[in-house]
Design an enzyme around this catalytic site. Structure first.
Site, PDB file in Angstrom:
ATOM      1  N   GLY A   1       0.200  -4.789   0.522  1.00 46.34           N
ATOM      2  CA  GLY A   1      -0.648  -5.304   0.099  1.00 46.34           C
ATOM      3  C   GLY A   1      -0.167  -6.037  -1.772  1.00 46.34           C
ATOM      4  O   GLY A   1      -1.095  -6.667  -2.242  1.00 46.34           O
TER       5      GLY A   1
ATOM      6  N   ALA B   1       0.648  -0.728  -0.224  1.00 44.45           N
ATOM      7  CA  ALA B   1      -0.146  -0.648   0.107  1.00 44.45           C
ATOM      8  C   ALA B   1       1.173   1.244   0.224  1.00 44.45           C
ATOM      9  O   ALA B   1       1.449   1.252   0.842  1.00 44.45           O
ATOM     10  CB  ALA B   1      -0.643   0.312   1.510  1.00 44.45           C
TER      11      ALA B   1
ATOM     12  N   GLU C   1      -0.612  -9.486  -0.847  1.00 44.16           N
ATOM     13  CA  GLU C   1      -2.024  -9.472  -1.142  1.00 44.16           C
ATOM     14  C   GLU C   1      -2.230  -9.790  -2.278  1.00 44.16           C
ATOM     15  O   GLU C   1      -3.559 -10.567  -2.166  1.00 44.16           O
ATOM     16  CB  GLU C   1      -2.736  -8.339  -0.002  1.00 44.16           C
ATOM     17  CG  GLU C   1      -2.262  -9.013   1.160  1.00 44.16           C
ATOM     18  CD  GLU C   1      -2.888  -7.292   2.109  1.00 44.16           C
ATOM     19  OE1 GLU C   1      -2.610  -6.698   2.367  1.00 44.16           O
ATOM     20  OE2 GLU C   1      -4.123  -7.633   3.014  1.00 44.16           O
TER      21      GLU C   1
ATOM     22  N   GLU D   1       2.790  -5.092   7.735  1.00 44.57           N
ATOM     23  CA  GLU D   1       2.194  -4.357   8.138  1.00 44.57           C
ATOM     24  C   GLU D   1       2.234  -3.969   9.905  1.00 44.57           C
ATOM     25  O   GLU D   1       2.207  -2.955   9.811  1.00 44.57           O
ATOM     26  CB  GLU D   1       0.392  -4.829   8.043  1.00 44.57           C
ATOM     27  CG  GLU D   1       0.365  -4.306   6.457  1.00 44.57           C
ATOM     28  CD  GLU D   1       0.642  -5.635   5.196  1.00 44.57           C
ATOM     29  OE1 GLU D   1       1.628  -6.105   5.639  1.00 44.57           O
ATOM     30  OE2 GLU D   1       0.121  -5.318   4.373  1.00 44.57           O
TER      31      GLU D   1
END
Ligand code: COA
Ligand code: ADP
Length: 719
Positions: A100, A61, A103, A123
């Site tokens: 992310g 992210a 993910e 994270e």
């Protein structure tokens, strides 16, 4: 931003393009969403490959967007659309797939990695959890225990380990993208359902509850008050106990709570602060001249004591060839044995060969004539260091960089004995020097920009967080520590015990309280320094009353403890009692309680009940106040530097961002008000007098931390 291309006839190639790490910004998410929709709709496309440009899959992210209102398509439905589609999607992982990014790859049906790639869910280190399905898909893919470990620590794993764990399906030494394209064609028509992780159950061993309970206990013990690791365990528990959709719901709830927390803000601040402090040579406008680092291939270390050995090991591990110097054959041999043992131990852990061949040992300084950079690490004694520097200045090549490893001696004084003061710089390593991440790079008044850049660059090569500091007594870290230590001693005089003070600091998040740390380092070190400074011992001015020295309040308690032969862990007794000399298990000692009581009686002090709030305010606010003075004096580039020094060198809990960030979180008016209060109560303690910068900031409405520089009277004059 994502590029779309059709390759090999039937494969859609989607390339993330957001340099430098292809972070999933709003524009990238939009680009992926549009490209995936197009690929799934296009009948000519039979399979899809997702990759990143410039050899990086995706750094996760976009952390810079966290502070702004959310725009663009969210990640969760974007990843679900990939997984739910009826065409096989292959992730081609080069460089990194973090957060992310991983993910996204877990939403793909297959994952191919380059052998040098690394994957992970970091994270938790930013105070968050992987909230785009990471906590639900990873346990379903690799099982409960390994997923718990990766998610709660944020550890990065190599492609080889990822293959073993089952995170990736194939690893290649060639182009991951080319193999993924080929693979994407091969899997066309194969059943996709087993590859859709959200449709799978998390493999559940019979002792699932025990695994989760143990993980929770471990995490709570290690987290020192950080909330994210605990939330990670809760989210993974949901991956076991709940169906996928309900698990996702839980993941979102936990994320919403973490996202708003001050801990997440602190940890994200640390992420950027850590990167910002390393940029001195590029960003500082306070100097002129060439600030490009000089090449360093051959270094030397003078003195193979505790610090010198650690520094030597750090240099060799970074691939530099090192000449190590000692005074005589015996010391040299001893140093050699220790350095070799440390390098072997280290290599064994990494499954590598120790680079003993990079070392040359000598007692002859003239062998340094070809070295590019010399780090002096002899005893902390100005006269001795001067003697060494004089010799270095005559034997080394004229452009060799001369560094001193000192924890607080005057770099200018040392530089003045050489013929080339502009080539002298301080490098304050922290023990053990091959392990501790912090390096204070001390700029003397004549250190040239080029030499500063060289020292900073070397720090980076050694894997250190290097922070430029000014040449003042104690530099930044130790200078701020003094008021903190003083306050801890004063609290003992007034009624506290070592365990009460330490308990409050450990509850705050320090790995060890101040008295345990002192016991670990050895109480005699400070005792010797205080004797030399004329604060205790036979040289004390008899006109100075016992609890005032050199015009200010002084606590003789640490001296009294040392006088009893209690020197800390090494003697089995210090502020605590230890299981044995050199032992580490500390228990409160009734003899220390008695010593404190007798002391109070002798000096007519009525002990008070002291609570943890007072401990924190007095120790931490005094330290923070000195931090403001450091800024005011131009001895640090900014609050970020001070914070990184404390996080990486002094055990300040990272989830509290460092002392200056913490002050901003508490609120500067409150810090000022408490300092003023304590100063009234203890008027003979100058370090409680609020700094003028703190006052100015409060008068000006307590601007955010990144605006503090605007309120300095002499911005960065020393750096
Ligand atoms: N979001 C926004 N910016 C990011 C970023 C992210 N996820 N990851 C890296 N950056 C920025 C850095 O701030 C730095 O910016 P700068 O040049 O302005 O200082 C730049 O990208 C390069 O990063 P840097 O860490 O200096 O480079 P590197 O090559 O040493 O490491 C990574 C690259 C990806 C390994 C490392 O940056 C990293 O671990 N990033 C964070 C990954 C993460 O935690 N993702 C989860 C987010 S929830
Ligand atoms: P520290 O804990 O700061 O590393 P030590 O006392 O452990 O300090 O080590 C200092 C080392 O420096 C000792 O091994 C000592 O022999 C060495 N030393 C002292 N003077 C010189 C010198 N002139 N040249 C080389 N080595 C020296």
């Amino acid at each position: 931003m994502a590029r779309y291309a059709q390759v090999q006839g039937s494969v859609a190639l989607i390339t993330l393009t957001n340099p430098p790490v292809n972070a999933l910004s709003a524009a990238v998410r939009l680009g992926i969403t549009e490209a995936v929709t197009r690929a799934l709709r296009d009948p000519k496309v039979k399979s899809v490959v997702i990759c990143g440009e410039n050899g990086v899959f995706c750094g996760g992210a976009d952390i810079r967007e966290f502070a702004k209102p959310m725009t663009g398509p969210p990640l969760v439905p974007m990843i679900s659309a990939i997984e739910e589609g009826d065409k096989p999607v292959v992730a081609a992982i080069e460089g990194v797939a973090f957060g992310g990014g991983l993910e996204l790859a877990l939403g793909c049906h297959y994952r191919i990695a380059h052998s040098k790639a690394r994957v992970g869910l970091p994270e938790v280190t930013l105070g968050l959890l992987p909230a785009a399905g990471g906590t639900q898909r990873l346990p379903r893919l690799i099982g409960l225990a390994p997923a718990l470990e990766l998610i709660t620590t944020g550890r990065h794993v190599t492609a080889q380990e990822a293959l073993k764990l089952g995170i990736v399906d194939k690893v290649t030494d060639q182009s991951a993208q080319d193999l993924a394209i080929q693979f994407a064609q091969e899997v066309i028509g194969q059943p996709l359902l087993p590859r859709k992780l959200s449709t799978q159950l998390t493999p559940c061993p019979p002792d699932v509850d025990t695994i989760l309970d143990e993980a929770m206990a471990r995490v709570k013990q290690r987290a020192r008050g950080a909330m994210a690791p605990v939330a990670c365990v809760q989210a993974v528990r949901a991956a076991v106990n709940l169906p996928y959709q309900a698990g996702m719901q839980k993941e979102q709830e936990l994320m919403a709570f973490l996202f708003r927390s001050s801990q997440a803000r602190a940890l994200q601040y640390c992420f950027f602060a850590q990167r910002a402090v390393g940029k001195w040579s590029l960003s500082s406008g306070a100097h002129s001249g060439n600030s490009k680092p000089r090449p360093v291939t051959k270094a030397a270390v003078i003195g193979l004591g505790t610090m010198g050995r650690g520094i030597t090991v750090a240099l060799v591990k970074a691939g530099l060839s090192v000449v190590a110097v000692e005074t005589n054959k015996k010391q040299l041999e001893m140093g050699k044995q220790m350095v070799s043992a440390m390098l072997k131990h280290d290599a064994q852990k990494m499954n590598a060969v120790p680079r003993l061949d990079l070392l040359h040992y000598t007692t002859d300084l003239s062998e340094l004539k070809n070295t590019d950079l010399i780090i002096e690490a002899v005893f902390e004694d100005m006269a001795l260091k001067k003697e060494v520097f004089k010799k270095l200045s005559s034997v080394c090549k004229p452009d060799a960089v001369l560094c001193t490893n000192t924890s607080g001696l005057d770099v200018d004084e040392l530089a003045s004995v050489t013929k080339r003061p502009e080539l002298v710089v301080g490098m304050h390593f922290f023990a053990p020097a091959h392990v501790m991440k912090l390096l204070e790079v001390v700029r003397g008044s004549r250190s040239s920009p080029e030499v500063m850049a060289t020292a900073m660059h070397l720090g980076k090569r050694l894997g250190k967080v290097s922070v430029v500091v000014g040449n003042c007594s104690g530099f930044v870290g130790n200078r701020m520590l003094r008021p903190y230590l003083d306050q801890a001693n004063f609290l003992l005089e007034e009624g506290a015990t070592p365990e009460l003070v330490d308990g409050a600091l450990e509850e705050f998040g320090f790995p060890m309280g101040v008295f345990k740390v002192s016991d670990l380092s050895g109480l005699d070190v400070g005792w010797r320094i205080r004797k030399e400074a004329g604060l205790t011992g036979p040289n004390v001015d008899p006109k100075d009353p016992l609890r005032r020295r050199q015009g200010r309040r002084y606590s003789p308690l640490p001296d009294l403890v040392c006088e009893q032969g209690r020197l800390g862990q090494k003697s089995g007794r210090g502020w605590y009692l230890y299981d044995k000399p050199g032992g580490r298990v500390a228990t409160p000692d009734p003899d220390i309680h008695k010593l404190l009581e007798d002391y109070r009686v002798r000096h007519g002090i009525r002990p008070r009940q002291i609570g943890s709030q007072e401990v924190l305010e007095r120790c931490l606010f005094a330290l923070i106040n000195e931090g403001f003075r450091v800024l005011e004096d131009g001895m640090a580039m900014g609050p970020e530097g001070i914070d990184m020094i404390y996080v990486f060198g002094y055990g300040w809990p990272r989830h509290r961002g460092g002392p200056m960030f913490y002050a901003a979180m508490v609120g500067l008016p409150r810090v000022l008000e408490r300092l003023e209060y304590y100063q009234q109560v203890h008027p003979d303690v100058p370090h409680l007098q609020p700094s003028s910068l703190l006052r100015r900031l409060v008068v000006n409405g307590s601007p955010p931390l990144d605006k503090w520089r605007d309120f300095l009277q002499r911005p960065h004059s020393q750096l």
